[in-house]
Design an enzyme around this catalytic site. Sequence first.
Site, mmCIF file in Angstrom:
data_model
loop_
_atom_site.group_PDB
_atom_site.id
_atom_site.type_symbol
_atom_site.label_atom_id
_atom_site.label_comp_id
_atom_site.label_asym_id
_atom_site.label_seq_id
_atom_site.Cartn_x
_atom_site.Cartn_y
_atom_site.Cartn_z
ATOM 1 N N ASP A 19 1.992 0.393 5.998
ATOM 2 C CA ASP A 19 2.709 1.614 5.229
ATOM 3 C C ASP A 19 3.817 1.110 3.809
ATOM 4 O OD1 ASP A 19 1.354 2.848 1.876
ATOM 5 O OD2 ASP A 19 2.864 4.506 2.818
ATOM 6 N N HIS A 36 3.616 -7.480 0.869
ATOM 7 C CA HIS A 36 2.193 -7.881 1.605
ATOM 8 C C HIS A 36 1.760 -8.870 2.566
ATOM 9 C CE1 HIS A 36 0.674 -4.320 -0.909
ATOM 10 N NE2 HIS A 36 0.266 -5.441 -2.089
ATOM 11 N N LEU A 130 -4.750 -7.666 24.824
ATOM 12 C CA LEU A 130 -5.260 -6.442 23.474
ATOM 13 C C LEU A 130 -5.768 -6.918 22.415
ATOM 14 C CD1 LEU A 130 -2.801 -4.301 22.137
ATOM 15 C CD2 LEU A 130 -1.899 -6.207 20.426
HETATM 16 C C1 IPE Z 1 -2.542 3.532 3.111
HETATM 17 O O1 IPE Z 1 -1.724 3.740 2.019
HETATM 18 C C2 IPE Z 1 -4.050 2.974 3.143
HETATM 19 C C3 IPE Z 1 -3.308 1.749 4.076
HETATM 20 C C4 IPE Z 1 -1.854 1.382 4.964
HETATM 21 C C5 IPE Z 1 -3.900 0.909 4.161
HETATM 22 P P1 IPE Z 1 -1.735 3.863 1.021
HETATM 23 O O2 IPE Z 1 -0.123 3.840 0.072
HETATM 24 O O3 IPE Z 1 -3.238 3.443 0.124
HETATM 25 O O4 IPE Z 1 -1.897 5.329 1.111
HETATM 26 P P2 IPE Z 1 -1.790 6.727 -0.305
HETATM 27 O O5 IPE Z 1 -2.030 6.256 -1.698
HETATM 28 O O6 IPE Z 1 0.089 6.782 -0.181
HETATM 29 O O7 IPE Z 1 -1.846 7.638 0.072
HETATM 30 C C1 IPE Z 2 1.448 -0.805 2.509
HETATM 31 O O1 IPE Z 2 2.416 -0.500 1.238
HETATM 32 C C2 IPE Z 2 -0.477 -2.137 2.458
HETATM 33 C C3 IPE Z 2 -1.684 -0.924 1.513
HETATM 34 C C4 IPE Z 2 -2.064 -0.158 1.471
HETATM 35 C C5 IPE Z 2 -2.379 -2.303 1.368
HETATM 36 P P1 IPE Z 2 1.790 0.197 0.532
HETATM 37 O O2 IPE Z 2 1.261 -1.339 -0.949
HETATM 38 O O3 IPE Z 2 0.562 0.953 -0.057
HETATM 39 O O4 IPE Z 2 3.339 -0.108 -0.270
HETATM 40 P P2 IPE Z 2 3.523 1.219 -1.268
HETATM 41 O O5 IPE Z 2 3.529 2.235 -0.864
HETATM 42 O O6 IPE Z 2 3.417 0.568 -2.292
HETATM 43 O O7 IPE Z 2 4.836 0.978 -0.770
HETATM 44 MG MG MG Z 3 1.411 3.243 0.314
#
Ligand code: IPE
Ligand code: IPE
Ligand code: MG
Length: 239
Positions: A19, A36, A130
């Site tokens: 995240d 990303h 792995l």
């Molecule tokens: C969880 O992150 C999903 C992934 C890392 C793929 P999100 O950013 O979507 O989760 P929330 O919305 O903060 O709970």
């Molecule tokens: C995690 O990063 C990747 C996915 C959920 C695909 P986020 O896109 O949720 O990044 P934040 O949480 O908005 O910083």
């Molecule tokens: Mg996120």
Amino acid sequence: MAAPDPNKAIPRHIAVIMDGNGRWAAARGLPRREGHRAGAVSVEECLVACGELGVRYLTLYAFSSENWKRPQAEVTALMTLLTHFLKEKTPRLMQNNVRLQVIGQLAKLPQRNQRQLRETIEKTKDNDGLTLVVALSYGSREEIVDAARRLMEEAKTGAIDPADLDPETFSRYLHTAALPDPDLLIRTSGECRVSNFLLWQISYAEIVITETLWPDFRREHLEAAIAEYQCRHRRFGGL
Ligand code: IPE
Ligand code: IPE
Ligand code: MG
């Protein structure tokens, strides 16, 4: 930063909620997709490090069932990135003896992604280092409901007796049937929630939450999380 103790066990299965990509990009005035893209570098570093440290399974939460709610442009950017990553990195996976597997509702992914995934899974299937499990269009509640549905269908035909159902049998109907439960769950970027990830499987996982944003996550952060795991006393409800 703390390093793993060579005299203590390394987690067999590490699951990661990757995240913070969006926040990483926003802090630099960049579009979210750049976060990303930068996160893909962390993925590569992490899987090489896991292989070298002797971790057997690494499950990465790459796209949740709920992430379909994001703007179309971001979803497309993520899907394109995934196809590119797999295509470009398959030789690296081979070189590092990594076997790719996926969990989630794959039928919801664009055809191109499905094709690329099938190709890489097939190519890497005999690698015995792995196992990299990518969770894509994955939601734990959906997974559990799918399992319940299949079980109910089998009960209807008489293939299974509801009286015989126990947690072990139930796990065999989950997408993770062939995997051991995670020992360590890492979430980056400080959020203290599970966000519909492996709800069943993390019952007794040790949880490490780090403030580091996923694109900044490097081998030393992984090692620090493992070192923290090694300090935990796992009791599994006993003493
Ligand atoms: C969880 O992150 C999903 C992934 C890392 C793929 P999100 O950013 O979507 O989760 P929330 O919305 O903060 O709970
Ligand atoms: C995690 O990063 C990747 C996915 C959920 C695909 P986020 O896109 O949720 O990044 P934040 O949480 O908005 O910083
Ligand atoms: Mg996120």
